[in-house]
Design a protein around this motif. Structure first.
Motif, PDB file in Angstrom:
ATOM      1  N   ALA A   1       5.175   2.046  11.435  1.00 16.40           N
ATOM      2  CA  ALA A   1       4.675   3.351  11.017  1.00 16.40           C
ATOM      3  C   ALA A   1       5.355   3.605   9.786  1.00 16.40           C
ATOM      4  O   ALA A   1       4.782   4.161   8.693  1.00 16.40           O
ATOM      5  N   ALA A   2       6.450   3.344   9.459  1.00  9.65           N
ATOM      6  CA  ALA A   2       7.248   3.524   8.254  1.00  9.65           C
ATOM      7  C   ALA A   2       6.546   2.453   7.021  1.00  9.65           C
ATOM      8  O   ALA A   2       6.355   3.012   5.817  1.00  9.65           O
ATOM      9  N   HIS A   3       6.107   1.237   7.347  1.00  9.70           N
ATOM     10  CA  HIS A   3       5.531   0.508   6.758  1.00  9.70           C
ATOM     11  C   HIS A   3       4.061   1.003   6.064  1.00  9.70           C
ATOM     12  O   HIS A   3       3.923   1.052   5.032  1.00  9.70           O
ATOM     13  N   LYS A   4       3.327   1.628   7.089  1.00 13.34           N
ATOM     14  CA  LYS A   4       2.107   2.401   6.700  1.00 13.34           C
ATOM     15  C   LYS A   4       2.526   3.424   5.859  1.00 13.34           C
ATOM     16  O   LYS A   4       1.843   3.447   4.760  1.00 13.34           O
ATOM     17  N   ASP A   5       3.607   4.051   6.068  1.00  8.44           N
ATOM     18  CA  ASP A   5       3.755   5.166   5.122  1.00  8.44           C
ATOM     19  C   ASP A   5       3.998   4.760   3.762  1.00  8.44           C
ATOM     20  O   ASP A   5       3.679   5.297   2.546  1.00  8.44           O
ATOM     21  N   PHE A   6       4.965   3.578   3.702  1.00  7.69           N
ATOM     22  CA  PHE A   6       5.503   3.181   2.353  1.00  7.69           C
ATOM     23  C   PHE A   6       3.994   2.621   1.703  1.00  7.69           C
ATOM     24  O   PHE A   6       3.850   2.714   0.315  1.00  7.69           O
ATOM     25  N   ASP A   7       3.447   2.112   2.217  1.00  5.99           N
ATOM     26  CA  ASP A   7       2.008   1.473   1.786  1.00  5.99           C
ATOM     27  C   ASP A   7       1.230   2.730   1.238  1.00  5.99           C
ATOM     28  O   ASP A   7       0.659   2.626   0.145  1.00  5.99           O
ATOM     29  N   ALA A   8       0.879   3.769   1.990  1.00  9.19           N
ATOM     30  CA  ALA A   8       0.418   4.930   1.397  1.00  9.19           C
ATOM     31  C   ALA A   8       1.058   5.388   0.479  1.00  9.19           C
ATOM     32  O   ALA A   8       0.303   6.090  -0.597  1.00  9.19           O
ATOM     33  N   LEU A   9       2.379   5.535   0.423  1.00 14.65           N
ATOM     34  CA  LEU A   9       3.156   5.998  -0.749  1.00 14.65           C
ATOM     35  C   LEU A   9       3.017   5.124  -1.972  1.00 14.65           C
ATOM     36  O   LEU A   9       2.828   5.669  -3.259  1.00 14.65           O
ATOM     37  N   GLY A  10       2.865   3.806  -1.738  1.00 16.44           N
ATOM     38  CA  GLY A  10       2.697   2.818  -2.922  1.00 16.44           C
ATOM     39  C   GLY A  10       1.213   3.200  -3.414  1.00 16.44           C
ATOM     40  O   GLY A  10       1.112   3.093  -4.885  1.00 16.44           O
ATOM     41  N   ALA A  11       0.460   3.441  -2.645  1.00 19.44           N
ATOM     42  CA  ALA A  11      -1.086   3.654  -2.918  1.00 19.44           C
ATOM     43  C   ALA A  11      -1.151   4.865  -3.930  1.00 19.44           C
ATOM     44  O   ALA A  11      -1.776   5.089  -4.929  1.00 19.44           O
ATOM     45  N   LEU A  12      -0.280   5.840  -3.374  1.00 15.91           N
ATOM     46  CA  LEU A  12      -0.576   7.116  -4.217  1.00 15.91           C
ATOM     47  C   LEU A  12       0.474   6.947  -5.526  1.00 15.91           C
ATOM     48  O   LEU A  12      -0.076   7.683  -6.538  1.00 15.91           O
ATOM     49  N   LEU A  13       1.403   6.400  -5.504  1.00 20.25           N
ATOM     50  CA  LEU A  13       2.223   6.010  -6.886  1.00 20.25           C
ATOM     51  C   LEU A  13       1.075   5.388  -7.689  1.00 20.25           C
ATOM     52  O   LEU A  13       1.120   5.835  -8.999  1.00 20.25           O
ATOM     53  N   GLU A  14       0.555   4.171  -7.387  1.00 24.83           N
ATOM     54  CA  GLU A  14      -0.327   3.563  -8.284  1.00 24.83           C
ATOM     55  C   GLU A  14      -1.538   4.373  -8.690  1.00 24.83           C
ATOM     56  O   GLU A  14      -1.822   4.350  -9.727  1.00 24.83           O
ATOM     57  N   GLN A  15      -2.141   5.142  -7.746  1.00 29.69           N
ATOM     58  CA  GLN A  15      -2.966   6.207  -8.308  1.00 29.69           C
ATOM     59  C   GLN A  15      -2.558   7.399  -9.251  1.00 29.69           C
ATOM     60  O   GLN A  15      -3.378   7.304 -10.363  1.00 29.69           O
ATOM     61  N   SER A  16      -1.228   7.714  -8.949  1.00 31.08           N
ATOM     62  CA  SER A  16      -0.584   8.624 -10.042  1.00 31.08           C
ATOM     63  C   SER A  16      -0.701   7.946 -11.406  1.00 31.08           C
ATOM     64  O   SER A  16      -0.877   8.407 -12.477  1.00 31.08           O
ATOM     65  N   ARG A  17       0.045   6.584 -11.523  1.00 34.33           N
ATOM     66  CA  ARG A  17       0.143   5.995 -12.730  1.00 34.33           C
ATOM     67  C   ARG A  17      -1.232   5.664 -13.376  1.00 34.33           C
ATOM     68  O   ARG A  17      -1.594   5.992 -14.461  1.00 34.33           O
ATOM     69  N   GLU A  18      -2.467   5.328 -12.434  1.00 35.73           N
ATOM     70  CA  GLU A  18      -3.638   5.279 -13.161  1.00 35.73           C
ATOM     71  C   GLU A  18      -3.988   6.667 -13.672  1.00 35.73           C
ATOM     72  O   GLU A  18      -4.680   6.745 -14.763  1.00 35.73           O
ATOM     73  N   THR A  19      -4.037   7.754 -12.905  1.00 39.64           N
ATOM     74  CA  THR A  19      -4.211   9.051 -13.227  1.00 39.64           C
ATOM     75  C   THR A  19      -3.555   9.648 -14.680  1.00 39.64           C
ATOM     76  O   THR A  19      -4.183   9.984 -15.683  1.00 39.64           O
TER      77      THR A  19
END
Length: 164
Positions: A41-59
């Motif tokens: 679950a923590a790995h999934k949360d980290f993956d989700a956070l990583g995806a949000l961070l990448e989306q934030s960078r793109e935005t």
């Protein structure tokens, strides 16, 4: 019979010890399974956070590129200050040690002198009285990517390698 009784007693103690070992083993397995689930679950949360961070960078990159483009348009007179502030006035920017909105940062700034110089340059270009070097300097300083092609053509014209 005492041997038999002692053996049964010993087996009973071994059985009891095995029951304790099994209970502890079951408890460990349960804990490991639970921990594995929490880790997954923590790995999934980290993956989700990583995806949000990448989306934030793109935005942020998209915003930065659009902001730079609109700022260049403002500098060359392709957009009014009012329209620029309507689009970007509420954006937060770092000023010194703190943050201000762009509207707050421009508050009290005298942009009339800049506008007058720009209008004079446009008038000079329109009437043919503009110095090509001055126009190129202005475009290089203010227009950036917007006028890259025009700057290249004007440079070639200035060098006698192109005609207008």
């Amino acid at each position: 019979m005492p041997l038999f009784t002692n053996t049964i007693s010993a087996l009973s103690k071994v059985g009891s010890a095995l029951d304790d070992v099994k209970a502890k083993s079951d408890s460990l397995v349960t804990t490991l399974v639970k921990n594995r689930g929490e880790i997954e679950a923590a790995h999934k949360d980290f993956d989700a956070l990583g995806a949000l961070l990448e989306q934030s960078r793109e935005t942020q990159n998209d915003f930065s590129q659009e902001f730079e483009f609109q700022l260049q348009r403002l500098k060359i007179g392709g957009q009014s200050i009012a329209a620029f502030l309507a689009d970007f006035g509420d954006a937060q920017i770092k000023i010194g040690d703190g943050f201000k909105t762009i509207r707050e940062a421009l508050e009290g700034a005298n942009l009339d002198q800049y506008r007058q110089e720009l209008q004079q340059l446009i008038s000079d270009v329109t009437t043919g009285g503009a110095d090509l070097g001055k126009v190129l300097e202005f475009l290089k300083e203010n227009a950036g990517d917007i006028a890259k092609g025009l700057i290249n053509v004007l440079e070639l014209f200035r060098q006698g390698k192109a005609t207008l």
